[in-house]
Design a protein around this motif. Structure first.
Motif, short mmCIF file in Angstrom:
data_model
loop_
_atom_site.label_atom_id
_atom_site.label_comp_id
_atom_site.label_asym_id
_atom_site.label_seq_id
_atom_site.Cartn_x
_atom_site.Cartn_y
_atom_site.Cartn_z
N GLY A 31 -3.19 -9.31 -0.44
CA GLY A 31 -2.55 -7.53 0.45
C GLY A 31 -3.92 -7.36 1.64
N VAL A 32 -4.95 -8.18 0.97
CA VAL A 32 -6.69 -6.88 1.66
C VAL A 32 -7.22 -8.32 3.05
CG1 VAL A 32 -8.30 -5.67 1.33
CG2 VAL A 32 -6.55 -5.54 0.07
N ALA A 33 -7.97 -9.42 1.68
CA ALA A 33 -8.45 -10.30 2.36
C ALA A 33 -7.59 -11.42 3.62
CB ALA A 33 -8.89 -11.72 1.74
N ASP A 34 -6.70 -11.81 3.13
CA ASP A 34 -5.51 -12.65 3.50
C ASP A 34 -5.04 -11.45 5.45
OD1 ASP A 34 -4.12 -10.76 2.28
OD2 ASP A 34 -2.85 -12.35 1.51
N TYR A 35 -4.89 -10.02 4.98
CA TYR A 35 -5.55 -10.02 6.62
C TYR A 35 -6.46 -9.54 7.42
CZ TYR A 35 -0.54 -8.18 4.68
OH TYR A 35 0.82 -8.70 3.50
N LEU A 36 -6.72 -9.82 6.34
CA LEU A 36 -7.91 -9.04 7.79
C LEU A 36 -8.89 -10.20 8.01
CD1 LEU A 36 -10.71 -7.46 4.70
CD2 LEU A 36 -9.20 -6.71 7.40
N LYS B 69 5.13 -5.11 10.02
CA LYS B 69 4.13 -3.99 10.56
C LYS B 69 4.54 -1.90 9.47
CE LYS B 69 3.62 -3.01 15.07
NZ LYS B 69 3.16 -3.03 16.37
N GLU B 70 5.96 -2.43 9.07
CA GLU B 70 7.10 -1.32 8.91
C GLU B 70 6.48 -1.90 7.06
OE1 GLU B 70 10.47 -1.06 9.55
OE2 GLU B 70 11.13 -0.77 7.83
N TYR B 71 6.67 -3.42 6.93
CA TYR B 71 6.61 -2.60 5.08
C TYR B 71 5.33 -2.26 4.83
CZ TYR B 71 11.06 -3.85 3.97
OH TYR B 71 12.81 -3.84 4.14
N ILE B 72 4.09 -3.65 5.14
CA ILE B 72 2.88 -3.13 4.61
C ILE B 72 2.32 -1.99 4.96
CG2 ILE B 72 0.00 -4.07 5.30
CD1 ILE B 72 1.69 -6.92 6.52
N ALA B 73 2.91 -1.09 6.00
CA ALA B 73 1.82 0.52 6.51
C ALA B 73 2.84 1.05 5.17
CB ALA B 73 2.92 0.82 7.81
N LYS B 74 3.63 1.54 5.25
CA LYS B 74 5.04 2.15 4.15
C LYS B 74 4.51 1.74 2.19
CE LYS B 74 9.32 2.11 2.23
NZ LYS B 74 10.45 1.70 2.37
N LEU C 5 3.10 -0.93 -7.30
CA LEU C 5 2.43 -0.50 -6.27
C LEU C 5 0.73 -1.07 -6.44
CD1 LEU C 5 2.52 3.25 -5.97
CD2 LEU C 5 3.49 1.66 -4.61
N THR C 6 0.69 -2.75 -7.64
CA THR C 6 0.19 -3.78 -7.29
C THR C 6 -0.93 -4.09 -5.84
OG1 THR C 6 0.55 -3.74 -9.56
CG2 THR C 6 -1.42 -5.18 -8.31
N ILE C 7 -2.02 -4.54 -5.57
CA ILE C 7 -1.45 -4.82 -3.76
C ILE C 7 -1.81 -6.09 -3.59
CG2 ILE C 7 -3.47 -4.70 -2.50
CD1 ILE C 7 -5.40 -1.88 -2.75
N SER C 8 -0.83 -6.68 -3.33
CA SER C 8 0.04 -7.93 -3.45
C SER C 8 0.17 -7.74 -1.31
CB SER C 8 -0.07 -8.70 -4.57
OG SER C 8 1.58 -8.33 -4.19
N PHE C 9 -0.06 -9.38 -0.95
CA PHE C 9 1.13 -10.15 0.18
C PHE C 9 2.37 -9.95 -0.68
CE2 PHE C 9 3.00 -13.79 1.63
CZ PHE C 9 3.37 -13.66 3.46
N ASN D 35 4.39 -8.07 -2.82
CA ASN D 35 4.71 -6.61 -2.97
C ASN D 35 5.01 -5.54 -2.11
OD1 ASN D 35 5.27 -6.55 -5.90
ND2 ASN D 35 3.18 -5.91 -6.47
N ASP D 36 4.37 -6.35 -0.57
CA ASP D 36 4.32 -6.01 0.63
C ASP D 36 5.48 -6.43 1.22
OD1 ASP D 36 1.79 -4.20 1.10
OD2 ASP D 36 0.60 -6.37 2.00
N HIS D 37 6.81 -8.02 1.35
CA HIS D 37 7.28 -8.25 1.71
C HIS D 37 8.38 -8.49 0.75
CE1 HIS D 37 7.36 -11.89 -0.24
NE2 HIS D 37 6.21 -12.26 -0.13
N GLN D 38 8.64 -8.15 -0.76
CA GLN D 38 9.60 -7.62 -1.31
C GLN D 38 10.17 -8.49 -0.90
OE1 GLN D 38 10.15 -3.89 -2.22
NE2 GLN D 38 7.80 -3.24 -0.53
N VAL D 39 9.78 -9.96 -1.04
CA VAL D 39 11.25 -11.20 -1.19
C VAL D 39 10.74 -11.82 -2.47
CG1 VAL D 39 12.25 -13.17 -0.02
CG2 VAL D 39 11.34 -11.06 1.59
#
Ligand code: NOJ
Length: 492
Positions: free
Chosen positions: A209-214, A289-294, A342-346, A348-352
């Protein structure tokens, strides 16, 4: 000759009822095989080559690989490339996809004084391919970051764009006269998300949820910069083509209500890379964009953890590929998993949530099951989502434990190639080439030499690394010789 091959094929493979498709591959269709430097070259420290993150990682953390092995010698393709080109010729392939080891060219990654021996090695390989009328398809980056550049942050450091571009420039300059197809990056999802977000691949940062996006952000910028460099300077000289290779698992909704979740997963997995390059609007997929921003806001961030492209960058990246390189092996089921974690992770961002149907036959890799209709659906989805791009299937294949009579692999290839023919003729997908992964058994990352994908068996206990044709090599040869799927027995 074709008729003879066909009859031979019938004799060898016709104990079942499959194959002999009503369709022929187009006359100009290209069949090939694919490989990557760290997985097959060996010679990890000869002739000036510097260490990559895979050298370092496997040396320091052998426990990371199931059989504690590494790619120090691998198939020794560095020394045996002439023999390998003869094998390719014998198979009848039209092209060979291989990757350049960055640290053979720039031993520390810093872009100065290219290593003449490294350049000479790839020149010799390219000349040998040319002599045998095999088209080279060259991957510039297949995961082996120079270790010193990783020490500076690797692809999380924007300076990496300059380093990568200088490396690409040396490759275009020295090899461009013979290379018809260039691939800037292999599988950014696996490299950035599974290697930076998780710890499945080097550098194994495990900062989901951090290093992967960078990493992804700078990788996409680097890709576009390489495309434009080639397009502006080298295409006019050499007339080749340049694209990127994306991996796609097909996500099938676990029931019809889950289509929205399955589509979200496709966007997070493949759209992350394809949307910025292959759509008219460019940029990351809106749902991402929407899911990660939220989620970032819920976590107390004042900005989204997904970095933003400037308007100029969106334009610069948009359209930066002549073809879409597509690696496909398997299918998963997908269902919505909206949660309050709310743990930071890919994840928990996509939620699938994604899972396998237990009734699907499995390969030796934990993630691989045999679902040929997923391949066809995915190809059609690519056509519809990205305005019918030219697609090069840069990898497809099946893992087992290395048996020479590999009926399951023959069956996998037979079914997937039939699905491909249906995609071409019934769904009008523009697939122009197909590469089997892989020519010979090689270092399969965290699976070491345990799960094997080769058409040729390699005996890794013998210093000479002998290659022995499996039944699937003969099958593939008949397919190429006849431009269609010759009969085979369906066993999975
Ligand atoms: C895709 C990767 O590009 C390749 O390196 C790997 O060996 C195959 N998948 C099989 O896992």
């Amino acid at each position: 000759m074709k008729v003879l091959l066909y009859i031979f094929g019938l004799l060898v493979f016709s104990f079942g009822t499959h194959g002999d498709s009503i369709y022929q591959f187009p006359d100009d269709f290209l069949f090939g095989t694919a490989a990557a430097a760290y997985q097959n070259e060996g010679a990890w420290n000869v002739s000036g080559k510097g260490p990559s993150i895979w050298d370092t990682f496997t040396h320091l953390h052998s426990e990371f690989v199931v059989d504690h092995s590494n790619g120090d010698v691998a198939c020794d393709a560095y020394h045996k490339f002439k023999e390998d080109v003869q094998i390719l010729k014998e198979l009848g392939v039209k092209f060979y996809r291989f990757s350049i080891a960055w640290t053979r060219i720039f031993p520390t990654g810093l872009p100065h004084n290219p290593n003449a021996d490294g350049i000479a090695f790839y020149n010799a390989l390219l000349d040998e391919l040319q002599k045998n009328s095999i088209i080279p398809m060259v991957t510039i980056f297949h995961w082996d970051v120079p270790q010193p550049l990783q020490n500076l942050g690797g692809f999380m450091n924007p300076k990496m764009i300059d380093y990568y571009i200088e490396y690409a420039r040396v490759a275009f300059e020295n090899f461009g006269d013979r290379v018809r197809y260039w691939i800037t990056f292999n599988e950014p999802k696996q490299f950035c998300q599974e290697g930076h977000g998780e710890a499945y691949y080097a550098p194994a940062l495990n900062m989901s949820g951090v290093a992967d996006y960078l990493c992804g952000h700078n990788l996409l910028r680097s890709h576009a910069a390489a495309y434009h460099l080639y397009n502006d300077i080298y295409r006019p000289l050499f007339g080749g083509e340049i694209g990127i290779t994306l991996n796609g698992l097909w996500f099938e909704p676990s029931n019809p209500q889950e289509e929205e979740a399955a589509e979200r997963m496709r966007q997070f997995y493949l759209g992350w890379w394809a949307h910025p390059i292959f759509t008219a609007e460019g940029d990351y997929p809106p749902v991402m964009k929407e899911y990660i921003a939220k989620r970032s806001a819920q976590q107390g961030f004042r900005w989204s953890r997904l970095p933003e492209f400037t308007a100029e960058e969106v334009e610069y990246i948009k359209g930066s590929a002549d073809f879409l390189g597509f690696n496909h092996y398997s299918t998963f089921l997908a269902a919505n998993a909206e949660n309050d974690d709310l743990t930071i992770s890919f994840a928990n961002d996509h939620q699938v949530k994604t899972f396998l149907d237990p009734s699907w036959p499995k390969g030796a890799s934990s993630w691989l099951s045999v679902v040929p209709w997923g391949f066809r659906k995915f190809l059609k989805w690519l056509r519809d989502s990205y305005d019918n791009p030219y697609i090069v299937v840069t990898e497809n294949g099946y893992s087992d434990l290395g048996q020479i009579h590999d009926a399951e692999r023959v069956s996998y290839y037979g079914q997937y190639l039939e699905a491909l023919l249906q995609a071409i003729y019934e769904d009008n997908v523009s697939v122009i080439a197909y590469a089997a992964w892989t020519l010979m058994d090689n270092f399969e990352w965290f699976d070491g030499y345990k799960s094997r994908f080769g058409l040729y068996y390699v005996d890794f206990s013998s210093p000479n690394r002998p290659r022995i044709a499996k039944d699937s090599a003969r099958f593939y040869k008949y397919v190429i010789g006849n431009n269609t799927v010759v009969p085979y027995k369906k066993v999975n």
